[in-house]
Design a protein around this motif. Structure first.
Motif, PDB file in Angstrom:
ATOM      1  N   ASP A   1       1.198  -1.553   0.017  1.00 46.42           N
ATOM      2  CA  ASP A   1       0.373   0.725  -0.380  1.00 46.42           C
ATOM      3  C   ASP A   1       0.565   1.179   0.701  1.00 46.42           C
ATOM      4  O   ASP A   1       1.541   1.429   0.959  1.00 46.42           O
ATOM      5  CB  ASP A   1      -1.387   0.169   1.031  1.00 46.42           C
ATOM      6  CG  ASP A   1      -1.671   0.922   1.601  1.00 46.42           C
ATOM      7  OD1 ASP A   1      -2.660   1.515  -0.095  1.00 46.42           O
ATOM      8  OD2 ASP A   1      -2.606   1.883   2.656  1.00 46.42           O
ATOM      9  N   GLY A   2       0.513   2.329  -1.530  1.00 47.13           N
ATOM     10  CA  GLY A   2       1.753   3.738  -1.198  1.00 47.13           C
ATOM     11  C   GLY A   2       2.924   3.234  -1.778  1.00 47.13           C
ATOM     12  O   GLY A   2       3.365   4.411  -2.415  1.00 47.13           O
ATOM     13  N   ALA A   3       2.882   1.878  -3.527  1.00 51.96           N
ATOM     14  CA  ALA A   3       3.795   2.497  -3.968  1.00 51.96           C
ATOM     15  C   ALA A   3       3.326   2.599  -5.096  1.00 51.96           C
ATOM     16  O   ALA A   3       4.650   3.169  -5.547  1.00 51.96           O
ATOM     17  CB  ALA A   3       4.173   0.794  -4.544  1.00 51.96           C
ATOM     18  N   ASP A   4       1.729   3.020  -4.865  1.00 56.49           N
ATOM     19  CA  ASP A   4       1.657   3.663  -6.243  1.00 56.49           C
ATOM     20  C   ASP A   4       1.127   5.460  -6.045  1.00 56.49           C
ATOM     21  O   ASP A   4       1.465   6.052  -7.328  1.00 56.49           O
ATOM     22  CB  ASP A   4       0.366   3.510  -7.155  1.00 56.49           C
ATOM     23  CG  ASP A   4      -0.775   3.450  -6.781  1.00 56.49           C
ATOM     24  OD1 ASP A   4      -0.202   3.668  -4.552  1.00 56.49           O
ATOM     25  OD2 ASP A   4      -1.849   2.649  -6.731  1.00 56.49           O
ATOM     26  N   GLU A   5       1.852   6.010  -5.341  1.00 56.79           N
ATOM     27  CA  GLU A   5       1.505   6.887  -4.221  1.00 56.79           C
ATOM     28  C   GLU A   5       3.039   7.964  -5.120  1.00 56.79           C
ATOM     29  O   GLU A   5       3.942   6.740  -5.017  1.00 56.79           O
ATOM     30  CB  GLU A   5       1.617   7.025  -2.982  1.00 56.79           C
ATOM     31  CG  GLU A   5       0.131   6.529  -2.708  1.00 56.79           C
ATOM     32  CD  GLU A   5      -0.518   7.242  -3.295  1.00 56.79           C
ATOM     33  OE1 GLU A   5      -0.402   8.151  -3.091  1.00 56.79           O
ATOM     34  OE2 GLU A   5      -2.018   6.968  -2.620  1.00 56.79           O
ATOM     35  N   PRO A   6       2.614   9.442  -5.578  1.00 51.86           N
ATOM     36  CA  PRO A   6       3.908   9.462  -5.948  1.00 51.86           C
ATOM     37  C   PRO A   6       5.143  10.112  -5.223  1.00 51.86           C
ATOM     38  O   PRO A   6       5.942  10.009  -5.260  1.00 51.86           O
ATOM     39  CB  PRO A   6       3.161  11.342  -7.075  1.00 51.86           C
ATOM     40  CG  PRO A   6       1.971  10.992  -6.670  1.00 51.86           C
ATOM     41  CD  PRO A   6       1.050  10.181  -5.572  1.00 51.86           C
ATOM     42  N   ALA A   7       4.872  10.412  -3.830  1.00 47.97           N
ATOM     43  CA  ALA A   7       5.144  10.079  -2.436  1.00 47.97           C
ATOM     44  C   ALA A   7       5.588   9.032  -1.582  1.00 47.97           C
ATOM     45  O   ALA A   7       6.132   9.620  -0.738  1.00 47.97           O
ATOM     46  CB  ALA A   7       5.381  11.426  -1.958  1.00 47.97           C
ATOM     47  N   CYS A   8       6.160   8.196  -2.341  1.00 47.29           N
ATOM     48  CA  CYS A   8       6.216   6.785  -1.987  1.00 47.29           C
ATOM     49  C   CYS A   8       7.659   6.483  -1.426  1.00 47.29           C
ATOM     50  O   CYS A   8       8.707   6.998  -2.170  1.00 47.29           O
ATOM     51  CB  CYS A   8       6.125   5.938  -3.050  1.00 47.29           C
ATOM     52  SG  CYS A   8       6.620   4.700  -2.213  1.00 47.29           S
TER      53      CYS A   8
END
Length: 575
Positions: free
Chosen positions: A526-533
């Motif tokens: 979860d969060g791997a596809d967020e820009p600010a990962c």
């Protein structure tokens, strides 16, 4: 040889009233103030002219005032000051006349009431000694006639008195409460030297506070349309109480905020020293007070020139005029047509523009907590307009869904807009399956195996392309407990499953890859596809998600499997 008479030494005086003798030709409205451009047209005489303009707003910021103009003349200087307090009238010719009329009406009413009282007393005093029975009918007839006439007159005079009281009250209100005039006491004096007699134009440009605008939106989403499914209606809420009404003015909305006295901060020296206690003697410090500058009652200034008429007219010049500029702004919106905004402090709404925007729809569910599915639109601002922070009313397929907030969004940027719950996506979070096994000859280890199955049913007549289902596995807080993710087999270090105990941790791979677990289903941390990962922190919270494509009227299933291992004699809390 011909000679011309020199211009007179005494300047010609020109008296102008701001509202009566000019027109507002431009209003640039910022978030906290407005810049007003007011145009005056008048004739000057050859030589020196002293132009006096009265009735400017009290809240006018004198530092912002500049004067520009056109004509065969030169602007010498500008003086701004507050007009001396004028006597507020307490009476008027109309009020005096109304008071006289009321006094006469009140006296007539008093006489009428006395006549009625006397008539009653007279009738009550009659006896058989004074009046023969044969004359009684005639007396009663006269009493009825006279009494009826006096009653009608009393009603008429009472109504007239009530009307007069209302008019007197209204007239006194007009006299004692000088509405807008009390807010227009600023005045300006402009020195203009004209080479020849003729018409000129002067534009006063000044800033005033107590004028604001804020952005708000209507966001309408059509779920049956894939191309530009979002219609965003950009609106402005404008209010002003500057002292002067804006009647039929062109309105320009600015997204920048003017700043005053704002510069790059300066770092002070940062010194380190050894602490030494102060002596016991009383410490005294000398204080110096700087005398505040005397209040500026009058301000003299110079300005730049601006074209406000036809090109053939020469531009007025200032002596040693300094060139200034408004600077760059984020965006400027011109409200179509002319608008009228009275000085009432009330909110007046205007539509700036209606935009058709692209959006990527996504659905998110955390079924462990709540099986409901939340719909979200990631809207791309594909327009040339900057969106300011503001509230939004969200409608989906014509129905009001929620109130949301649009953040500050530049052109080509994207923002998330929650669209509420989508009841047509049904998620079943099945009961978790648990098994236990034991291994080891001397040091026995107990292993608990868990399997969590999840079913998604899309009851829509169309497929959905991006449904995110979020879940988690437990985190070990003791070195004796080891947690291993079995399926989906996401890794953070090396090959195989991820061991996430607390004693040792494998090195983190630079860029974790998503894992395809079935057709149209991809698992990832979860969060791997967020820009600010944050790659270093990825997976430490033990949360993962599945990105699913679900066909119309279709069902999909996937599972989460993990193991928890600990010594057999250790009781694990939290399972």
């Amino acid at each position: 040889m011909t000679t011309t008479n020199p211009p007179p030494f005494e300047p010609s005086k020109i008296e102008l009233k701001s509202i009566a003798d000019s027109k507002i030709i431009a209003v640039s409205l910022y978030s906290t103030r407005a810049e007003i451009t007011r145009l005056f047209k008048f004739a000057v005489k050859t030589g020196q002219n002293q132009v006096h303009i009265a009735g400017l707003p009290n809240v006018l910021e004198t530092e912002s005032l500049r004067v520009e103009g056109r004509g065969a003349a030169t602007i010498h200087d500008v003086t701004v000051s507050m007009a001396k307090g004028e006597h507020v009238p307490t009476s008027s010719a109309k009020l005096s006349e109304l008071l006289k009329t009321r006094e006469k009406t009140a006296s007539a009413l008093t006489r009428c009431e006395k006549a009625l009282t006397s008539l009653e007393q007279y009738l009550g005093s009659l006896t058989v000694q004074h009046l023969e029975v044969s004359h009684l009918d005639k007396v009663l007839e006269q009493y009825d006639s006279t009494g009826g006439r006096l009653d009608a007159k009393k009603v008429e005079l009472t109504e007239e008195l009530r009307r007069l009281d209302t008019e007197i009250s209204n007239e006194r209100a007009l006299i004692t409460v000088p509405h807008e005039d009390s807010k227009l006491q600023m005045q300006a004096a402009i020195g203009v030297f004209a080479e020849s007699e003729g018409p000129v134009e002067i534009a006063l440009i000044y800033a005033v506070p107590y004028a604001t605008w804020t952005a708000f939106y209507d966001i309408r989403v059509n779920m049956d349309t894939k191309e530009n499914p979002v219609t965003l209606i950009y609106k402005a809420a404008v209010k002003q109480s500057t002292g002067e009404s804006w009647d039929d003015v062109p309105l320009q909305l600015e997204t920048s905020t003017p700043t005053f006295g704002l510069g790059v901060p300066t770092l002070s020296p940062w010194d380190l020293n050894v602490y030494r206690p102060a002596p016991r003697a009383t410490l005294q410090s000398s204080l110096s007070a700087a005398s505040p500058p005397a209040p500026m009652a009058r301000r003299r200034m110079r300005s730049v020139s601006l074209a406000v008429q036809e090109e053939e007219e020469p531009v007025m010049a200032y002596r040693s005029a300094a060139v200034t500029s408004k600077g760059n702004v984020s965006a400027t919106f011109r409200v179509p047509g002319l608008v009228a905004i009275p000085c009432d402090g009330d909110t007046h709404n205007f539509t700036i523009v209606e935009l058709s925007l692209t959006a990527a729809m996504s659905w998110v569910s955390v079924p462990k907590i709540d099986p409901k599915t939340h719909l979200n639109a990631r809207i791309t601002n594909a327009s040339e307009y900057t969106l300011l922070t503001g509230s939004a009313s969200v409608y989906v397929d014509g129905s009001f869904i929620s109130r949301s907030v649009v953040p500050a969004v530049s052109p080509q940027e994207s923002f998330d807009c929650p669209l509420g719950l989508d009841s047509s996506i049904r998620i079943t979070y099945h009961p978790v399956l648990k098994t236990r096994s034991q291994s080891g000859f001397y040091n026995k280890t107990a292993t608990h195996v868990f399997s969590q199955r999840i079913t998604v049913h899309n009851t829509k007549a169309v497929a959905i392309e991006r449904l995110k289902v979020v879940d988690q596995i437990p985190a070990s807080q003791d070195s004796q407990i080891e947690v291993k993710l079995v399926g989906p087999a996401l890794t953070l270090a090396g090959e195989g499953g991820l061991a996430i105990g607390t004693s040792k941790r494998a090195s983190v791979v630079p860029k974790p890859q998503a894992l395809s677990v079935a057709d149209g289903i991809v698992a990832q941390w979860d969060g791997a596809d967020e820009p600010a990962c944050d790659l270093e922190a990825l997976g430490r919270d033990r949360k993962l998600n599945w990105i699913c494509a679900v066909p119309a009227q279709g069902k999909i299933n996937f599972a989460l499997d993990w193991e928890v291992s600990a010594p057999a004699n250790v009781q694990v809390l939290g399972l």
